[in-house]
Enzyme design. Structure first.
Site, mmCIF file in Angstrom:
data_model
loop_
_atom_site.group_PDB
_atom_site.id
_atom_site.type_symbol
_atom_site.label_atom_id
_atom_site.label_comp_id
_atom_site.label_asym_id
_atom_site.label_seq_id
_atom_site.Cartn_x
_atom_site.Cartn_y
_atom_site.Cartn_z
ATOM 1 C CG ASP A 88 -1.916 1.178 1.143
ATOM 2 O OD1 ASP A 88 -2.737 1.173 0.216
ATOM 3 O OD2 ASP A 88 -1.853 2.066 2.002
ATOM 4 C CG ASP A 567 -17.477 -9.766 -41.134
ATOM 5 O OD1 ASP A 567 -16.496 -10.004 -40.406
ATOM 6 O OD2 ASP A 567 -18.096 -10.660 -41.735
ATOM 7 C CG PHE A 568 -14.440 -8.636 -36.097
ATOM 8 C CD1 PHE A 568 -14.114 -9.920 -36.488
ATOM 9 C CD2 PHE A 568 -15.214 -8.476 -34.948
ATOM 10 C CE1 PHE A 568 -14.537 -11.027 -35.770
ATOM 11 C CE2 PHE A 568 -15.657 -9.585 -34.221
ATOM 12 C CZ PHE A 568 -15.312 -10.861 -34.636
#
Length: 674
Positions: A88, A567-568
């Site tokens: 931390d 459409d990729f």
């Protein structure tokens, strides 16, 4: 001081970082440490006023983070880690502790208080060593320390302050700045460990590991004399009989802080726990359903994390007693918990089908609107037999999905348990009902032909549905509106539950635009914009999907999320800094993956990134291996390992790859175009 002398000591050990900080991941990975990431669920709500010095607050927070993960993993993930690292980082100035700003005005308050002044950066670090014993108990040994670095800011003008704040960089960093990035322009000088300011004191950590593994041998049976090494006192653990573990325990073995070598704290006990599957405080064996990554959550998401298992057997809070005797031909007796585990696996399909059936018959929605109905009343409402309904309701009680109480007439009344309220209502914020229906209607029939899938190595669509995959694809996306909506609802359910974990897995503050390829309803995209205020996302999916997406958009539409049809595999991709592939690549064989990644690489400039959200086969949960079987039965594609994704991306010029195991349905993998 380097980490190399202890690398061989850590070989084969399960090392876990209890933090999702990308800066800590990068520091430790660059040092050559191999580890898994399991972010802590510890709520950072310690009262700062109870600590005499700021570093004590940082150390205690780090201890609680590490201990929470060390205690949770044997129960939630069926694995006991060997080492858990918690950390931390805080910034202090004029007696005030500055953590991460909650908004831009809070960032302004912090940065203006640092302007022209020298301040201290403290990182508390806790190392928990977990020792499994023969009786399946776990002993914990804890070493903690802290590092302080002095940093001096220049005098900052109002314009410079707001320019830096508007960059988005301060929002996830202690003190509101990142010294390793744009925030370095604010700094006049640094006295001490620079990496400590970034987020992790690597040099001091390495010295501690060297001290642990090369300078002394710890004992779990007796208290050792504190040893002073480079200003740090270390004490070994005291053991004691198992006891219930509090949510936030202060009982831990501790070393003194770095800058207080005169102190010599006494060793205090860390409780032992038993692993999941044994006779432990957890009376029911269970599988992980879903966990959340983010440590910054609202109350609803905090509750989500605290109840994330579905028990598979009706234990009613007790360990089932089995009369198991020693096998005639074996010297070792059969363990009750081992047989119990096998029975769980054999009966697992019954629990799944009971969940699917109750959800499909709207039992949980009914009992939410009218709690306290008996079996006869429920049967009347769902139009089912009283006998069958009673059996189903009792099964759901045994699974922890419903609760029952007897009335004076001895007819039990039923109401939803917390799990049902959170996940199984059609209108719950984290509802999985859509995905449950998908599992029942699609995955279940395919899995019934798993043996054929294993023998043949092919999907089982024709056996399960009498149709080829191409025909099912047509039905899903073009021919049948009902099938399309059902599929989109399933994807929407998963994206809602997993979205925040994926969106917060990495620091994405440097990216301004993203494209969610195959983003379906936009649920994942909305989680990214909520987590990153400076980010806008384009959802790119098939025209038939985009036209239906409006049915799933939130009431208050975020104008930073837009939809583009295409459409990729065939069309030009929208320009973006970040390309998101969430539950996309596992659907496709290698040759299709190469086409898609090649298309992305063609539009990616150096510094752009690809973020893959998939179930990694080398993750920490049994879910990943079972998901691989699922893909064998139902698709052309397959689940893959981190290294396989890395190999794909390296061929297209991507590097600086990192992975976060979110302990959710999906893991997160990011790579930068070089």
């Amino acid at each position: 001081m380097v980490l190399n002398p202890v690398i061989s000591k850590l070989s084969g050990k399960l090392v876990v970082l209890a933090s999702a900080s990308p800066r800590r991941l990068e520091i430790l990975r660059n040092a050559g440490l191999r580890f898994e990431v399991v972010p802590s669920w510890f709520k950072e709500t310690l009262d700062k006023g109870l600590f005499k010095a700021p570093h004590e607050y940082a150390v205690e927070t780090a201890k609680q983070k590490a201990l929470e993960v060390a205690r949770r993993m044997p129960f939630k993930h069926l694995k006991t880690p060997d080492i858990v690292i918690g950390a931390d980082t805080i910034v202090t100035v004029d007696g005030m502790i500055l953590e991460k700003p909650v908004d831009k005005h809070d960032a302004y308050r912090m940065l203006s208080s640092l302007s022209g002044k020298e301040h201290s950066v403290f990182t508390g670090v806790a190392i928990v060593l977990c020792h499994e014993k023969e009786n399946e108990e776990v002993d914990y040994q804890l070493i903690d320390f802290y590092e302080e670095t002095k940093v001096k800011f220049a005098d900052l003008s109002e314009n410079m302050l707001w320019e830096y704040i508007n960059s988005g960089e301060p929002m996830d960093k202690a003190g509101g700045y990142g010294i390793q990035a744009l925030g370095g322009m604010l700094v006049e000088y640094v006295h001490g460990d620079f990496l400590n300011v970034v987020g992790f004191p690597l040099n001091h950590f390495c010295k501690q590991l060297d001290h642990i593994y090369n300078r002394y041998t710890s004992s779990s049976d007796q208290e050792s004399t504190p040893v002073c090494h480079n200003g740090t006192h270390t004490t070994s653990i005291l053991t004691q009989p198992p006891s219930n573990l509090p949510a936030q325990s202060n009982h831990s073995t501790s070393s003194s802080a770095k800058h207080n070598p005169s102190s010599s704290p006494s060793a205090r006990p860390v409780h032992m726990v038993k692993r999941k599957g044994s006779e432990s405080e957890v009376g029911e064996s269970s599988w992980t359903l879903v966990n959340s990554l983010s440590k910054h959550t609202d109350d609803t998401e905090s509750e989500l994390r605290e109840n994330t298992t579905l028990p598979l057997m009706a234990s009613r809070g007790q360990v089932i007693e089995l009369n198991v005797t020693e096998h005639e031909d074996s010297e070792a007796p059969v363990k009750k918990e081992d047989l119990q585990r096998i029975i769980e696996l054999m009966d697992g399909f019954k629990a799944s089908k009971a969940l699917f059936t109750a959800s499909n018959m709207c039992v949980f929605d009914l009992l939410q609107s009218r709690p306290g109905l008996d079996a006869e009343q429920v049967a009347h409402e769902i139009k089912a037999s009283v006998k069958g309904t009673e059996c189903l309701l009792e099964a759901c009680v045994s699974l922890g999905l419903l609760k029952s109480k007897a009335r004076t007439c001895q007819k039990p009344q039923y109401e939803n348990a917390d799990l049902a309220t959170r996940f199984l209502l059609s209108d719950a914020p984290f509802s999985l009902q859509g995905y449950i229906k998908h599992c029942n209607n699609t995955v279940w029939p395919l899995f019934s032909h798993l043996e054929s899938a294993v023998r043949e190595g092919t999907n089982q669509h024709e056996k399960a549905f009498g149709k080829k995959p191409k025909d099912l694809f047509q039905d899903t996306f073009y021919n049948c509106r009902e099938v399309k909506l059902r599929f989109m609802n399933a994807m929407h359910s998963i994206a809602k539950v997993t979205g925040k974990a994926v969106a917060t897995a990495f620091d994405l503050s440097s990216f301004k635009t993203a494209c969610d390829l195959g983003g379906c309803t936009g649920a994942m995209a909305y989680e990214f914009t909520k987590a990153h205020p400076g980010l806008s996302v384009t959802v790119f999916d098939l025209p038939a999907v985009v036209e239906m997406s409006e049915h799933f958009q939130p009431l208050h539409t975020d104008n930073r999320v837009s939809f583009v049809a295409g459409d990729f595999f065939k069309d030009e991709l929208p320009k973006a800094d970040l390309y998101i592939l969430a539950r996309i690549l596992h659907d496709w064989p290698d040759e299709k993956v190469h086409i898609l990644l090649s298309n992305i690489a063609d539009v990616c400039a150096p510094g752009c990134a690809v973020l893959i959200a998939e179930t990694m086969l080398d993750g920490l949960t049994p879910y990943s291996a079972l998901q691989s079987l699922n893909m064998l039965a139902q698709a052309e594609g397959k689940e893959r390992t981190e290294s396989q994704y890395a190999d794909f991306l390296s061929k297209y010029g991507f590097g600086d790859m990192r992975v976060v195991h979110t302990m959710n349905f999906l893991d997160a993998f990011i790579a930068i175009k070089m």
